[in-house]
Design a protein around this motif. Structure first.
Motif, PDB file in Angstrom:
ATOM      1  N   LEU A   1      42.461  34.721  78.393  1.00  0.00           N
ATOM      2  CA  LEU A   1      42.822  33.317  78.531  1.00  0.00           C
ATOM      3  C   LEU A   1      42.198  32.715  79.779  1.00  0.00           C
ATOM      4  O   LEU A   1      42.306  33.280  80.870  1.00  0.00           O
ATOM      5  N   GLU A   2      41.600  31.553  79.612  1.00  0.00           N
ATOM      6  CA  GLU A   2      41.043  30.857  80.769  1.00  0.00           C
ATOM      7  C   GLU A   2      42.140  30.280  81.649  1.00  0.00           C
ATOM      8  O   GLU A   2      42.065  30.336  82.876  1.00  0.00           O
ATOM      9  N   ASP A   3      43.159  29.721  81.030  1.00  0.00           N
ATOM     10  CA  ASP A   3      44.263  29.089  81.760  1.00  0.00           C
ATOM     11  C   ASP A   3      45.547  29.852  81.474  1.00  0.00           C
ATOM     12  O   ASP A   3      46.022  29.879  80.334  1.00  0.00           O
ATOM     13  N   TRP A   4      46.106  30.480  82.489  1.00  0.00           N
ATOM     14  CA  TRP A   4      47.328  31.254  82.305  1.00  0.00           C
ATOM     15  C   TRP A   4      48.590  30.390  82.317  1.00  0.00           C
ATOM     16  O   TRP A   4      49.643  30.838  81.871  1.00  0.00           O
ATOM     17  N   GLY A   5      48.506  29.165  82.848  1.00  0.00           N
ATOM     18  CA  GLY A   5      49.705  28.375  83.104  1.00  0.00           C
ATOM     19  C   GLY A   5      50.621  28.191  81.910  1.00  0.00           C
ATOM     20  O   GLY A   5      51.808  28.562  81.962  1.00  0.00           O
ATOM     21  N   PRO A   6      50.145  27.607  80.790  1.00  0.00           N
ATOM     22  CA  PRO A   6      51.031  27.390  79.645  1.00  0.00           C
ATOM     23  C   PRO A   6      51.588  28.687  79.057  1.00  0.00           C
ATOM     24  O   PRO A   6      52.749  28.744  78.646  1.00  0.00           O
ATOM     25  N   THR A   7      50.776  29.736  79.021  1.00  0.00           N
ATOM     26  CA  THR A   7      51.231  31.011  78.464  1.00  0.00           C
ATOM     27  C   THR A   7      52.327  31.628  79.324  1.00  0.00           C
ATOM     28  O   THR A   7      53.344  32.101  78.798  1.00  0.00           O
ATOM     29  N   LEU A   8      52.150  31.644  80.633  1.00  0.00           N
ATOM     30  CA  LEU A   8      53.174  32.191  81.511  1.00  0.00           C
ATOM     31  C   LEU A   8      54.452  31.363  81.461  1.00  0.00           C
ATOM     32  O   LEU A   8      55.559  31.914  81.521  1.00  0.00           O
ATOM     33  N   ALA A   9      54.324  30.052  81.324  1.00  0.00           N
ATOM     34  CA  ALA A   9      55.509  29.207  81.208  1.00  0.00           C
ATOM     35  C   ALA A   9      56.298  29.553  79.951  1.00  0.00           C
ATOM     36  O   ALA A   9      57.536  29.591  79.962  1.00  0.00           O
TER      37      ALA A   9
ATOM     38  N   HIS B   1      44.439  36.547  94.159  1.00  0.00           N
ATOM     39  CA  HIS B   1      45.330  35.472  94.620  1.00  0.00           C
ATOM     40  C   HIS B   1      45.574  34.435  93.534  1.00  0.00           C
ATOM     41  O   HIS B   1      46.654  33.835  93.465  1.00  0.00           O
ATOM     42  N   ALA B   2      44.593  34.225  92.645  1.00  0.00           N
ATOM     43  CA  ALA B   2      44.799  33.288  91.544  1.00  0.00           C
ATOM     44  C   ALA B   2      45.825  33.836  90.555  1.00  0.00           C
ATOM     45  O   ALA B   2      46.613  33.078  89.971  1.00  0.00           O
ATOM     46  N   MET B   3      45.827  35.150  90.359  1.00  0.00           N
ATOM     47  CA  MET B   3      46.829  35.764  89.493  1.00  0.00           C
ATOM     48  C   MET B   3      48.227  35.600  90.075  1.00  0.00           C
ATOM     49  O   MET B   3      49.158  35.145  89.399  1.00  0.00           O
ATOM     50  N   THR B   4      48.391  35.968  91.336  1.00  0.00           N
ATOM     51  CA  THR B   4      49.721  35.896  91.942  1.00  0.00           C
ATOM     52  C   THR B   4      50.195  34.452  92.045  1.00  0.00           C
ATOM     53  O   THR B   4      51.387  34.166  91.858  1.00  0.00           O
ATOM     54  N   ASP B   5      49.288  33.526  92.330  1.00  0.00           N
ATOM     55  CA  ASP B   5      49.662  32.114  92.379  1.00  0.00           C
ATOM     56  C   ASP B   5      50.155  31.636  91.018  1.00  0.00           C
ATOM     57  O   ASP B   5      51.131  30.876  90.921  1.00  0.00           O
ATOM     58  N   ALA B   6      49.486  32.063  89.943  1.00  0.00           N
ATOM     59  CA  ALA B   6      49.895  31.658  88.600  1.00  0.00           C
ATOM     60  C   ALA B   6      51.272  32.211  88.253  1.00  0.00           C
ATOM     61  O   ALA B   6      52.096  31.518  87.635  1.00  0.00           O
ATOM     62  N   PHE B   7      51.532  33.453  88.632  1.00  0.00           N
ATOM     63  CA  PHE B   7      52.836  34.050  88.357  1.00  0.00           C
ATOM     64  C   PHE B   7      53.953  33.292  89.077  1.00  0.00           C
ATOM     65  O   PHE B   7      54.987  32.966  88.480  1.00  0.00           O
ATOM     66  N   THR B   8      53.771  33.034  90.353  1.00  0.00           N
ATOM     67  CA  THR B   8      54.828  32.359  91.111  1.00  0.00           C
ATOM     68  C   THR B   8      55.006  30.918  90.648  1.00  0.00           C
ATOM     69  O   THR B   8      56.133  30.412  90.583  1.00  0.00           O
ATOM     70  N   ALA B   9      53.916  30.238  90.276  1.00  0.00           N
ATOM     71  CA  ALA B   9      54.022  28.861  89.791  1.00  0.00           C
ATOM     72  C   ALA B   9      54.810  28.784  88.492  1.00  0.00           C
ATOM     73  O   ALA B   9      55.464  27.772  88.206  1.00  0.00           O
ATOM     74  N   ALA B  10      54.759  29.851  87.698  1.00  0.00           N
ATOM     75  CA  ALA B  10      55.474  29.880  86.412  1.00  0.00           C
ATOM     76  C   ALA B  10      56.932  30.299  86.563  1.00  0.00           C
ATOM     77  O   ALA B  10      57.660  30.319  85.568  1.00  0.00           O
ATOM     78  N   GLY B  11      57.350  30.647  87.767  1.00  0.00           N
ATOM     79  CA  GLY B  11      58.750  31.003  87.983  1.00  0.00           C
ATOM     80  C   GLY B  11      59.027  32.487  87.998  1.00  0.00           C
ATOM     81  O   GLY B  11      60.140  32.919  87.688  1.00  0.00           O
ATOM     82  N   PHE B  12      58.033  33.279  88.410  1.00  0.00           N
ATOM     83  CA  PHE B  12      58.212  34.722  88.502  1.00  0.00           C
ATOM     84  C   PHE B  12      58.173  35.179  89.960  1.00  0.00           C
ATOM     85  O   PHE B  12      57.438  34.616  90.779  1.00  0.00           O
ATOM     86  N   ARG B  13      58.931  36.220  90.231  1.00  0.00           N
ATOM     87  CA  ARG B  13      58.893  36.902  91.518  1.00  0.00           C
ATOM     88  C   ARG B  13      58.196  38.242  91.317  1.00  0.00           C
ATOM     89  O   ARG B  13      58.520  38.982  90.389  1.00  0.00           O
ATOM     90  N   ILE B  14      57.254  38.569  92.174  1.00  0.00           N
ATOM     91  CA  ILE B  14      56.503  39.820  92.028  1.00  0.00           C
ATOM     92  C   ILE B  14      57.346  40.980  92.526  1.00  0.00           C
ATOM     93  O   ILE B  14      57.723  41.037  93.697  1.00  0.00           O
ATOM     94  N   SER B  15      57.634  41.923  91.625  1.00  0.00           N
ATOM     95  CA  SER B  15      58.405  43.115  91.994  1.00  0.00           C
ATOM     96  C   SER B  15      57.499  44.286  92.349  1.00  0.00           C
ATOM     97  O   SER B  15      57.845  45.099  93.201  1.00  0.00           O
ATOM     98  N   ALA B  16      56.353  44.391  91.675  1.00  0.00           N
ATOM     99  CA  ALA B  16      55.447  45.514  91.939  1.00  0.00           C
ATOM    100  C   ALA B  16      54.047  45.158  91.484  1.00  0.00           C
ATOM    101  O   ALA B  16      53.857  44.432  90.505  1.00  0.00           O
ATOM    102  N   ILE B  17      53.063  45.652  92.231  1.00  0.00           N
ATOM    103  CA  ILE B  17      51.661  45.638  91.831  1.00  0.00           C
ATOM    104  C   ILE B  17      51.195  47.086  91.853  1.00  0.00           C
ATOM    105  O   ILE B  17      51.408  47.791  92.840  1.00  0.00           O
ATOM    106  N   SER B  18      50.592  47.534  90.755  1.00  0.00           N
ATOM    107  CA  SER B  18      50.291  48.957  90.607  1.00  0.00           C
ATOM    108  C   SER B  18      48.836  49.180  90.216  1.00  0.00           C
ATOM    109  O   SER B  18      48.272  48.411  89.431  1.00  0.00           O
ATOM    110  N   GLU B  19      48.244  50.239  90.766  1.00  0.00           N
ATOM    111  CA  GLU B  19      46.907  50.699  90.401  1.00  0.00           C
ATOM    112  C   GLU B  19      47.004  52.186  90.069  1.00  0.00           C
ATOM    113  O   GLU B  19      46.617  53.040  90.848  1.00  0.00           O
ATOM    114  N   PRO B  20      47.535  52.518  88.888  1.00  0.00           N
ATOM    115  CA  PRO B  20      47.845  53.911  88.560  1.00  0.00           C
ATOM    116  C   PRO B  20      46.615  54.726  88.200  1.00  0.00           C
ATOM    117  O   PRO B  20      45.513  54.207  88.031  1.00  0.00           O
TER     118      PRO B  20
END
Length: 238
Positions: free
Chosen positions: A118-126, A188-207
């Motif tokens: 997706l080019e624009d995450w905003g509507p999907t995350l909302a 930073h664009a990913m994390t900004d999109a998540f927080t703008a949609a009303g999410f709090r980041i609990s974990a970021i993982s690189e397994p």
């Protein structure tokens, strides 16, 4: 909003499903990592957003979750029904469109390797936030931005890492080739999109890939274990 065309997967659904069952990237790396982040899912109502042929749906259901699945490809959902049975809640739906579910319906939404189409995450995350209960989780995996950037550089292109840019790719699937377009964006664009949609980041993982992959894929395991291909998030609906 731009997403992969459903027909891109309809034409190769059976071959893609067979490969996904056993390849290093999905079967021994991304899917085990997603399930580990989900933890104990018994009794939880989960939306598998972009479920494909249903391997993650099946694993979650086997662990006691109540699962619904959506995918834009009718061909992939046909494969999912063969795996999951006719009573599985599977619906053709594009993540670029409103989701066919009520508000606050799910404890978890799992978006496994789909957001980067997706080019624009905003509507999907909302929409994902809308169908989640307060305190519910979005568990998402995406192409790692640094891996995508390196691939583009090796292909002779020099994109601006700090911009969102199209990254075309071709996948050999069976005797065919699927052409897709990923949309790469900086962390930073990913994390900004998540927080703008009303999410709090609990974990970021690189397994890491699971240990048994070392013997099964000796030529590729070292590369996968030393350079991440995917980035994983666990997010809480505020």
């Amino acid at each position: 909003m731009t997403s992969v065309k459903p027909s891109d997967y309809d034409s190769v659904a059976a071959a893609y499903t067979a490969d996904n069952e056993k390849n290093l990237f999905n079967a021994y790396y991304e899917r085990p990592a997603t399930l580990a982040l989900a933890g104990d899912v018994a009794g939880r109502r989960i939306l598998d957003a972009g479920c494909g042929a249903g391997p993650l749906f099946a694993a979650l259901r086997d662990q006691g979750a109540i699962v619904s699945g959506i995918d834009a490809s009718a061909g992939m959902l046909e494969q999912a029904r063969l795996r999951l049975g006719g009573d599985a809640d599977l619906r053709v739906a594009d993540l670029a469109d409103p989701l066919p579910f009520s508000d606050n319906e799910f404890d978890d939404v799992i978006a496994s390797l789909v957001l980067h189409y997706l080019e624009d995450w905003g509507p999907t995350l909302a929409e994902m936030r809308r169908v989640l209960k307060p305190g519910g989780r979005l568990i998402a995996s995406v192409n790692h931005p640094t891996a995508e950037y390196c691939i583009e550089r090796l292909a002779g292109r020099r994109p601006d890492y700090f911009e969102t840019y199209a990254a075309p790719a071709e996948w050999p699937v069976g005797d065919q080739t699927v052409k897709v377009t990923f949309w790469s964006r900086p962390l930073h664009a990913m994390t900004d999109a998540f927080t703008a949609a009303g999410f709090r980041i609990s974990a970021i993982s690189e397994p890491q890939p699971v240990p048994e992959a070392r013997e099964l894929f000796p030529d590729d395991f070292h590369l996968m274990a030393t350079a991440p291909s995917f980035l994983f998030f666990v997010l809480e609906a505020c």
